[in-house]
Structures are given as C-alpha cells and as structure tokens.
Write a protein that holds these residues in place. Structure first.
Motif, PDB file in Angstrom:
ATOM      1  N   PRO A 176     -19.371 -11.931  34.218  1.00 22.38           N
ATOM      2  CA  PRO A 176     -19.237 -13.403  34.619  1.00 22.38           C
ATOM      3  C   PRO A 176     -18.418 -13.464  35.728  1.00 22.38           C
ATOM      4  CG  PRO A 176     -17.902 -12.807  32.708  1.00 22.38           C
ATOM      5  CD  PRO A 176     -18.683 -11.630  32.813  1.00 22.38           C
ATOM      6  N   ILE A 177     -18.835 -14.754  36.602  1.00 24.28           N
ATOM      7  CA  ILE A 177     -18.078 -15.340  37.635  1.00 24.28           C
ATOM      8  C   ILE A 177     -16.568 -15.690  37.309  1.00 24.28           C
ATOM      9  CG2 ILE A 177     -18.938 -17.610  37.419  1.00 24.28           C
ATOM     10  CD1 ILE A 177     -19.166 -17.193  40.501  1.00 24.28           C
ATOM     11  N   ASP A 199     -18.325  -7.913  16.997  1.00 18.31           N
ATOM     12  CA  ASP A 199     -17.221  -7.373  17.553  1.00 18.31           C
ATOM     13  C   ASP A 199     -17.520  -5.741  17.626  1.00 18.31           C
ATOM     14  OD1 ASP A 199     -15.917  -9.614  17.782  1.00 18.31           O
ATOM     15  OD2 ASP A 199     -15.163  -9.498  15.590  1.00 18.31           O
ATOM     16  N   ASP A 200     -18.667  -5.174  17.089  1.00 20.98           N
ATOM     17  CA  ASP A 200     -18.862  -3.938  17.097  1.00 20.98           C
ATOM     18  C   ASP A 200     -20.382  -3.672  17.450  1.00 20.98           C
ATOM     19  OD1 ASP A 200     -18.627  -1.109  16.761  1.00 20.98           O
ATOM     20  OD2 ASP A 200     -19.037  -1.010  14.552  1.00 20.98           O
ATOM     21  N   SER A 201     -20.610  -3.466  18.881  1.00 27.27           N
ATOM     22  CA  SER A 201     -21.862  -3.213  19.289  1.00 27.27           C
ATOM     23  C   SER A 201     -22.053  -1.842  20.189  1.00 27.27           C
ATOM     24  CB  SER A 201     -22.231  -4.420  20.065  1.00 27.27           C
ATOM     25  OG  SER A 201     -21.540  -4.560  21.213  1.00 27.27           O
ATOM     26  N   ARG A 202     -22.996  -1.473  20.519  1.00 29.60           N
ATOM     27  CA  ARG A 202     -23.175  -0.263  21.329  1.00 29.60           C
ATOM     28  C   ARG A 202     -22.348  -0.632  22.752  1.00 29.60           C
ATOM     29  NH1 ARG A 202     -24.997   1.831  25.570  1.00 29.60           N
ATOM     30  NH2 ARG A 202     -25.735  -0.316  26.384  1.00 29.60           N
ATOM     31  N   GLY A 203     -22.564  -1.856  23.123  1.00 29.75           N
ATOM     32  CA  GLY A 203     -22.217  -2.275  24.397  1.00 29.75           C
ATOM     33  C   GLY A 203     -20.522  -2.197  24.432  1.00 29.75           C
ATOM     34  N   LEU A 204     -19.961  -2.606  23.325  1.00 28.83           N
ATOM     35  CA  LEU A 204     -18.523  -2.705  23.278  1.00 28.83           C
ATOM     36  C   LEU A 204     -18.058  -1.232  22.854  1.00 28.83           C
ATOM     37  CD1 LEU A 204     -17.789  -6.152  21.250  1.00 28.83           C
ATOM     38  CD2 LEU A 204     -17.323  -5.690  23.332  1.00 28.83           C
ATOM     39  N   ARG A 205     -18.845  -0.501  22.317  1.00 27.57           N
ATOM     40  CA  ARG A 205     -18.310   0.718  21.966  1.00 27.57           C
ATOM     41  C   ARG A 205     -18.428   1.419  23.344  1.00 27.57           C
ATOM     42  NH1 ARG A 205     -21.303   0.088  17.159  1.00 27.57           N
ATOM     43  NH2 ARG A 205     -23.137   1.123  18.046  1.00 27.57           N
ATOM     44  N   LEU A 265     -14.198  -7.989  27.475  1.00 29.41           N
ATOM     45  CA  LEU A 265     -14.444  -7.426  26.237  1.00 29.41           C
ATOM     46  C   LEU A 265     -14.863  -8.736  25.205  1.00 29.41           C
ATOM     47  CD1 LEU A 265     -12.512  -4.185  25.396  1.00 29.41           C
ATOM     48  CD2 LEU A 265     -15.041  -4.499  26.530  1.00 29.41           C
ATOM     49  N   GLU A 266     -14.093  -9.633  25.235  1.00 28.55           N
ATOM     50  CA  GLU A 266     -14.088 -10.819  24.576  1.00 28.55           C
ATOM     51  C   GLU A 266     -15.543 -11.548  24.998  1.00 28.55           C
ATOM     52  OE1 GLU A 266     -12.481 -12.031  22.132  1.00 28.55           O
ATOM     53  OE2 GLU A 266     -10.277 -11.644  22.083  1.00 28.55           O
ATOM     54  N   TRP A 267     -15.834 -11.664  26.238  1.00 23.47           N
ATOM     55  CA  TRP A 267     -17.052 -12.168  26.677  1.00 23.47           C
ATOM     56  C   TRP A 267     -18.431 -11.407  25.975  1.00 23.47           C
ATOM     57  CZ3 TRP A 267     -20.778 -10.278  29.877  1.00 23.47           C
ATOM     58  CH2 TRP A 267     -21.708 -11.159  30.618  1.00 23.47           C
ATOM     59  N   SER A 268     -18.161  -9.954  26.400  1.00 29.19           N
ATOM     60  CA  SER A 268     -19.244  -9.177  25.740  1.00 29.19           C
ATOM     61  C   SER A 268     -19.362  -9.403  24.204  1.00 29.19           C
ATOM     62  CB  SER A 268     -18.845  -7.951  26.251  1.00 29.19           C
ATOM     63  OG  SER A 268     -18.685  -7.534  27.473  1.00 29.19           O
TER      64      SER A 268
END
Length: 437
Positions: A383-384, A333-339, A323-326
């Motif tokens: 990420p790897i 810190d508040d995006s559709r992906g993170l939600r 989640l930090e990487w995303s």
C-alpha cells in the motif's frame, strides 16, 4: 509453459474416478500440475519434498500412480505441444535460457537454431503445429532485443520486430554474469551491466536488487538496467540469498535474513566490484522496486555507509504495519501469505518485536543521504501508506526526501506513461545526487 515452483493453501487434494490418488498438507509451497504426460495417459505434477520437488504421475483413467518421467529438479518450466498439450520438453534458466526436448529431432532442430545466434540468449515464444516454424526472442549484443521467425525447413531467420522499437543493437549495453563472495563465503550470482564507451574502471554504480524476494533476474534485456547504463552507470543486479532459480539451498539461505544477510549480500557486491577496480565506492546508489524498494530503504538505514542516495519504488518501509495490513486484507492472522513473509523476515507472527530491527521506518532518523520515494496510488500489493509514512518520518527527522505519487498506477507499473514518469524521476534524481561523469 508452467512455472516450476508454486505456492498455495494449507492443504491440497486430487480426486479422480471416485479415488483419492493423492493428498498432502502444504503450508506454503503446494503441489502443482505441470501438464499431460507425453503418452497422454497421465497427469504430471510436482510435490514439495524437503525444499525440492518430487515428480508424481497420476493416471487419468484410474487415478493410480504411474512411474515418473524422471524430469529432475533442474528446470524452471515445461514445454507443451500446442495441439495435444502434452509435455515435450523443459526449459531452464541459468546464465542463459536452455531447452531440453524429449524428441531427438526436436532437440537437433533447436540446437541448430541456437547456432544461428552465437553468444545471445534465445527464448522460445511460439511455434507451428509441426514445429517447423518457430518464433524466438533473441537478446544480446548483435540483435539487441528482437523477435525472429525461423524456418527450420530452410534454417532462415527473418526479424519480425524489436521489443523496443527505438533501441538499436548498438544501444544495448554489455551484460556479464558474475559471481562474488558474501562476507560469510556464500557465492552470490549477479548480472553486471556495463555502460557503453567507458572502460570498466572506477565506474559509478547503481545496485538494482529485484523484487520478490523469491524471484530472480533473467538473461533477457532488462529495460531498467539498460536505461541506467545508457546514462553512464554500471548496474549490479545481485541474486542475493533468498532468490529463486539457483536451487532450494540458495533460496532457503534467505529465510530469516530479510534486512540482514539478504541486505549485506548487496553491499558485499559493491565491495567486490570496488576490490577489482570496476567501480568507485564513493559513487554508489541503490534503486529497487517492491522488495527491492525495501532493500533500497534498508541500505541507508540498516546497512549504512555504502550508498550516497537511494530510490525506493513501491517499497516496504514498515514490516510490522505491512504484516498487519496483509492480515487485514486476507482476514486471517495465519495465512499462506503471512507465513511466506514471516519465513523470510525471521519472525513468528505479525506482532514479533524483532520486526523493529529490520524496519527502515524505525531507523529513519539514521538516514544521511537523499532518498526518492515513488509509489502507485492504486498499489494493492504494497500500500502507498508505506511510502507516505516513510516520507513523514524522514521529514520529521529533517532528512532530504522527495516523494513522487503515480496516480492511477498499480504495483507493477502497468501503464507506459507512469513507467516513463518513474524512470525519468529516477534518472534525474541519480544524476543530481550521483553524477555519472
């Protein structure tokens, strides 16, 4: 064809002829356009509504709302005429692929076509402008996985070629659609692939959870499941809670269950197949990619005692760092992906301390089975570093781990040579740690 469920940003607006005919807030699921109505005068769209979606029809000339077509919610995509691009029907994925056409003549033609391939799954690929010549993909015991050209004037079918040229129908293992009960009583749909030439009793099993998690497996030929079955393994593909394609309620039941009931739905499948005598509970491994890779790591760390080995391809090992990487990638810190991720993980944000409880990395010292990690160097989805960190943690804890890096490969194993490398490494690892014979 257009996918039935979409996702987008925090707001969605549509304007036409100076009017604002439609507007809504959309934190995760957003409205999406299906296509042009059969009469050509309006646009058909689906709008999220308490989990399901409501059909809206907006006039192209004046932007006014029109009466809907009443398509319902039991479809996965729409069919569009190749010339006019108008919607002419819908497709639904359930135990098999099915099609509904608005025109009675089209429906009768399709129904006649399907009778030529009894017991097999038929997918519409393309068709001529007059819809009298149709290309279909047929998956099943008789055809294997092959493309056919069907002439609806003569109702004759000619094979165009196999999806996998060296795999004959006799090489394709049987696939059954089953359901079993999770510990809390929820019915879990699943695909069970059985190895050819073996009685369905006391079989070695590979649990193969899909990625996503909000996607699903389909009735079509699955190259990964079939490859494992060809080596003598039964393969279970659970459509665990949180999976798409089995209704909103089944998906929503997965919210907050990442690493929890979404995980035990998998081991409950092992227990169900053990109870009916299909599999040997002492010969079970778990293999998966992406979210399935996370599930493969969560098996021997969070749901221990079920699997004797695990293979994680491009898997998440540390939800907090993921989640930090995303957040860094999306510069928010508040995006559709993170939600989206937070909803399934059951946390409020990327710093929620509850992430430790569902982190395989945090529980690496608890592992007591061999683990194979496989990851593409150029993966931009997971990420790897997620696999590199897990390898280091396992080695520090004195655990048995192997790491295969796929140079120049992405998240989807897009290159045939690295996909083959992944498959060969997986099969060799399974045969060494869970012999099928």
């Amino acid at each position: 064809m257009t996918r039935r469920r979409g996702a987008g940003g925090s707001c969605w607006r549509m304007t036409a002829t100076g009017r604002k005919p439609f507007g809504t807030d959309a934190s995760i699921e957003s409205p999406y356009v299906l296509g042009i109505a059969p009469d050509g005068n309006s646009l058909i769209m689906m709008v999220p509504n308490n989990g399901d979606a409501t059909e809206r029809q907006i006039g192209l000339s004046d932007g006014r709302e029109q009466p809907p077509l009443a398509l319902g919610n039991d479809f996965d995509s729409v069919l569009a005429d190749p010339v006019s691009r108008r919607i002419i029907g819908t497709m639904q994925l359930s135990t098999a692929t099915s099609y509904k056409f608005f025109d009675d003549g089209d429906q009768k033609s399709w129904d006649s076509l399907t009778r030529a391939f009894p017991g097999e799954n038929i997918g519409l690929v393309s068709w001529s402008d007059d819809r009298k010549h149709v290309v279909v993909r047929v998956d099943g015991a008789r055809s294997g996985a092959a493309y056919f050209l069907v002439d609806l004037n003569t109702y004759r079918a000619a094979e165009l070629g196999r999806v996998y040229g060296d795999i004959a129908p006799a090489d394709v293992a049987e696939v059954k659609f089953i359901t079993y009960s999770a510990a809390d009583g929820r019915k879990i749909p699943a695909y069970l692939t059985l190895p050819a030439g073996k009685a369905a009793k006391n079989l070695p099993l590979i649990v193969l959870p899909h990625g996503g998690p909000a996607v699903r497996d389909t009735p079509e030929f699955d190259w990964w499941a079939q490859a494992l079955a060809s080596r003598g393994y039964a393969v279970l593909q659970p459509q665990f809670r949180g999976s798409d394609g089995f209704g909103w309620e089944h998906m929503a039941a997965g919210f907050g269950e990442w690493g929890r009931k979404m995980q035990t739905d998998l081991s409950d499948g092992v227990r169900a197949l053990t109870a009916d005598g299909t599999v040997d509970p002492k010969r079970v491994c778990i293999v998966g990619a992406s979210y399935g890779g996370y599930a493969a790591l969560a098996g021997p760390t969070l749901d221990r005692g079920v699997y004797r080995c695990a293979v994680a391809v491009s898997g998440v090992s540390d939800p907090h760092e993921f989640l930090e990487w995303s957040s860094r990638r999306e510069h928010a810190d508040d995006s559709r992906g993170l939600r989206y991720w937070a909803r399934f993980m059951g946390v409020t944000d990327k710093d929620d301390p509850k992430l430790t409880a569902i982190s395989p990395l945090a529980h690496a010292a608890d592992v007591d089975v061999p683990i194979l990690l496989i990851h593409g160097r150029d993966d931009t989805v997971v990420p790897i570093a997620q696999s590199e960190d897990m390898e280091r943690a396992l080695r520090r804890a004195g655990k048995t781990v192997t790491f295969v890096e796929l140079g120049g490969e992405d998240h989807w194993l897009s290159k045939s040579e690295t996909r083959l490398k992944m498959l060969q490494a997986t099969v060799a690892f399974l045969e060494a740690n869970n012999p099928p014979n």
